[in-house]
Design a protein around this motif. Structure first.
Motif, mmCIF file in Angstrom:
data_model
loop_
_atom_site.group_PDB
_atom_site.id
_atom_site.type_symbol
_atom_site.label_atom_id
_atom_site.label_comp_id
_atom_site.label_asym_id
_atom_site.label_seq_id
_atom_site.Cartn_x
_atom_site.Cartn_y
_atom_site.Cartn_z
ATOM 1 N N SER A 127 0.826 -1.214 0.000
ATOM 2 C CA SER A 127 0.000 0.000 0.000
ATOM 3 C C SER A 127 0.856 1.258 0.000
ATOM 4 C CB SER A 127 -0.949 -0.009 1.185
ATOM 5 O OG SER A 127 -0.253 -0.149 2.388
ATOM 6 N N GLY A 171 0.748 3.808 -3.025
ATOM 7 C CA GLY A 171 0.394 5.191 -2.705
ATOM 8 C C GLY A 171 1.332 6.166 -3.393
ATOM 9 N N THR A 207 -11.104 6.004 -0.527
ATOM 10 C CA THR A 207 -9.704 5.606 -0.656
ATOM 11 C C THR A 207 -9.412 4.775 -1.897
ATOM 12 O OG1 THR A 207 -10.075 3.594 0.550
ATOM 13 C CG2 THR A 207 -9.438 5.501 1.828
ATOM 14 N N LEU A 250 -5.636 1.401 -1.786
ATOM 15 C CA LEU A 250 -5.066 2.187 -0.699
ATOM 16 C C LEU A 250 -5.783 1.945 0.620
ATOM 17 C CD1 LEU A 250 -4.312 5.376 -2.726
ATOM 18 C CD2 LEU A 250 -2.797 3.538 -2.084
ATOM 19 N N SER A 310 -3.701 0.240 3.188
ATOM 20 C CA SER A 310 -2.818 1.051 4.030
ATOM 21 C C SER A 310 -3.559 1.534 5.267
ATOM 22 C CB SER A 310 -2.300 2.243 3.232
ATOM 23 O OG SER A 310 -1.672 3.144 4.089
ATOM 24 N N GLY A 335 -3.430 8.756 -1.784
ATOM 25 C CA GLY A 335 -2.065 8.299 -2.019
ATOM 26 C C GLY A 335 -1.099 8.889 -1.006
ATOM 27 N N SER A 357 -1.442 7.239 2.388
ATOM 28 C CA SER A 357 -0.771 5.929 2.391
ATOM 29 C C SER A 357 0.724 6.089 2.547
ATOM 30 C CB SER A 357 -1.029 5.185 1.086
ATOM 31 O OG SER A 357 -2.385 5.062 0.861
#
Lengths: 285, 281
Positions: free
Chosen positions: A96, A100, B205, B209, B212, B259, B262
């Motif tokens: 992740s 990201g 999200t 993601l 995360s 992003g 994360s």
């Protein structure tokens, strides 16, 4: 002069062969989900390099992808070896975080005024139709490296896949063999990026090998079966997505490959139907 | 403008807290990647229900998504139990399959109709404040904020009410069984909570993601403490810090908020890990 269709088919065939072979080793080493993390971890390298050079220089993009993919794999190993976290947590964190970063770069690319950005998002779900002649040559070289490395280290890879304890006992360099396997997974993911796409790459490493495992206990038979199954999936997937422009190649290939696996699990000699049948016979006698 | 920014921040904090809570138990049970599987599988449920009902705001979509989430959990368990595949191969086989079907269905029937593959991957947090909840003509703020807070309340209630049971089944399932708390029941309760959290978080999200948000704060907290209660509170705190840092980052880079969060979560994790390495206790 080869036509566009055969060119694409050649590209996906290379993907089918390499994933078929390497998938067997990842499955037997219980590394299946590592492929998922590596595939997602290639996105920041891919998009980062694009942000720097601002054009679709295929080889450089793949180099970037390989670098971050490898970095992600090494980080997973590092986290599992040095902390009390289990492997699944390490995989989730690396996947992740890297994805990201990739998404941050991707939104930056989408804000660029130039028209160069077209095509980068094709790496997410794969579109085999975007393969160029020069891309195929790169894929072919990578595939040869992968196959060559496996033939070279065949005995070691085989022992470590089936009996890691024995490999340790006879003094094989286990760490080095695992590192080799890691590099092979990264290279295979790179080969498949444009065709299968990075989101679904992991599944394509798992399903042909899982299907082949149902039919045999011998490694070389398993590898040939795995290549055979994955070629069925890539060929059918290519034909379908070539004829219908808005269907991405990756998901099509994955659906066919998974169907083959599920059918194998049910009807193979060691499969569910045969097991049930044997049990019933035993109960009767 | 500032008002919208605050709303975005509140939505993100609610999402991060709601995700971090079940994450603690997933980390301790060693099933963190089931969040990966659930988030992909849930898309399948959403798309199929959307194609049947024809309305993206229908409450039935929620149920469709839950059913497909629990279906994935059951299917991976069946595949593992049959002895034909090991656990991670079973997970890795199931969710991409459902996800692929969903992507193809979107491309065939629903492209640009509230669902497109880009939005699914990265979420559309930036648009969340524009969907307002109106009761009797009054503007009561964004829908996403209300629904996410509701999920957060459900998570807090369930986890505090079943705290003892969840703790027992997580750490010693054999003992829990003999004490009369069926581990499977609480396993499915946890899966249900994770599913409904992901369904809501998914809008803000995106599919990937969300992992995360679920895994990283809880994992960081696990590095710091041994006690479950402390771990849960720490994970909530870390989730909020992650959101704040992510917002700063997104503002500076002028880039995707989900992003950036994360990335912030990941950076916090690596800082804590290195700190532990340099100064063990």
């Amino acid at each position: 002069m080869i036509t566009t269709f055969y060119k694409i088919l050649l590209g996906t065939t290379l993907v089918g062969i390499t994933t078929g072979i390497v998938g067997c080793f990842t499955l037997l080493n219980k590394q299946s989900l590592l492929g998922d993390t590596i595939a997602h971890a290639t996105l920041p390298g891919l998009t980062g390099i694009f942000l720097i050079i601002l054009q679709k220089q295929y080889t450089l993009l793949l180099c970037g992808a390989a670098t971050t993919g490898l970095l992600g794999a090494v980080l997973v190993q590092y986290i599992t070896h040095t902390t009390k976290l289990k492997k699944d947590a390490a995989l989730g964190i690396v996947l992740s975080t890297f994805f990201g970063i990739g998404i941050i770069f991707l939104t930056m690319i989408q804000k660029l005024p130039t028209a160069h950005q077209a095509g980068i998002d094709k790496f997410l779900f794969g579109q085999a139709a975007t393969l160029l002649n020069s891309d195929i040559i790169v894929l072919a070289i990578l595939s040869c490296i992968i196959i060559g490395a496996i033939i070279f280290a065949w005995k070691e890879l085989k022992i470590i896949s089936f009996d890691p304890a024995y490999a340790q006992a006879i003094g094989l360099p286990i760490q080095k063999i695992h590192a080799l396997l890691l590099i092979l997974i990264v290279l295979t993911v790179i080969v498949g990026l444009q065709t299968v796409g990075l989101i679904l790459m992991s599944s394509f490493l798992i399903s042909p090998a899982a299907a082949a495992r149902q039919w045999t206990n011998k490694l070389h038979v398993m590898i040939f079966l795995s290549i055979f199954f994955s070629l069925i999936a890539t060929t059918t997937g290519t034909v379908i997505s070539y004829n219908y422009a808005h269907i991405p190649t990756g998901p099509t290939i994955v659906i066919i490959a998974t169907m083959i696996t599920l059918i194998s699990i049910i009807i193979a000699p060691s499969g569910i139907i045969a097991t049930q049948f044997r049990q019933r016979c035993r109960n009767r006698s | 403008m500032t008002c919208m920014y605050v709303q975005l921040l509140l939505i993100s904090v609610a999402t991060a807290l709601a995700c971090a809570l079940p994450g603690n138990f997933l980390i301790l049970r060693g099933t963190a990647l089931i969040s990966d599987a659930l988030s992909h599988a849930i898309l399948f449920g959403i798309v199929v229900t959307f194609l049947i009902v024809g309305n993206i705001n229908s409450p039935l979509i929620f149920f469709g998504a839950i059913v497909s989430g629990l279906f994935t959990v059951t299917m991976t368990e069946m595949l593992t139990k049959s002895g034909k595949l090991n656990h991670d191969a079973a997970i890795g086989l199931t969710f991409p399959f459902l996800f692929s079907i969903a992507v193809i269905l979107i491309n065939l029937f629903a492209n640009n109709v509230h669902l497109d593959t880009d939005a699914i991957l990265v979420g559309e947090l930036a648009f969340a404040p524009f969907h307002k909840l109106c009761i009797f003509g009054h503007d009561c703020g964004p829908v996403a904020l209300w629904s996410m807070s509701a999920i957060l309340c459900i998570n807090i209630t369930c986890i505090s009410y079943f705290y003892k049971e969840l703790q027992l089944t997580t750490f010693d399932s054999l003992y829990a069984q003999t004490m009369g708390y069926p581990p499977r029941l609480f396993h499915y309760l946890l899966m249900l909570l994770t599913s409904i959290t992901i369904i809501q978080a998914f809008h803000t999200t995106g599919t990937i993601l969300v992992i995360s948000f679920i895994v990283t704060p809880a994992a960081t907290a696990y590095l710091i403490t041994q006690k479950l209660q402390q771990m849960i509170f720490l994970s909530c705190l870390l989730a909020i810090i992650g959101v704040l840092a992510g917002f700063l980052l997104a503002h500076h880079l002028d880039s995707s908020i989900a992003g950036s969060i994360s990335l912030a979560n990941g950076l916090i994790f690596f800082l804590v890990m290195l700190n532990k390495k340099i100064r063990p206790n």
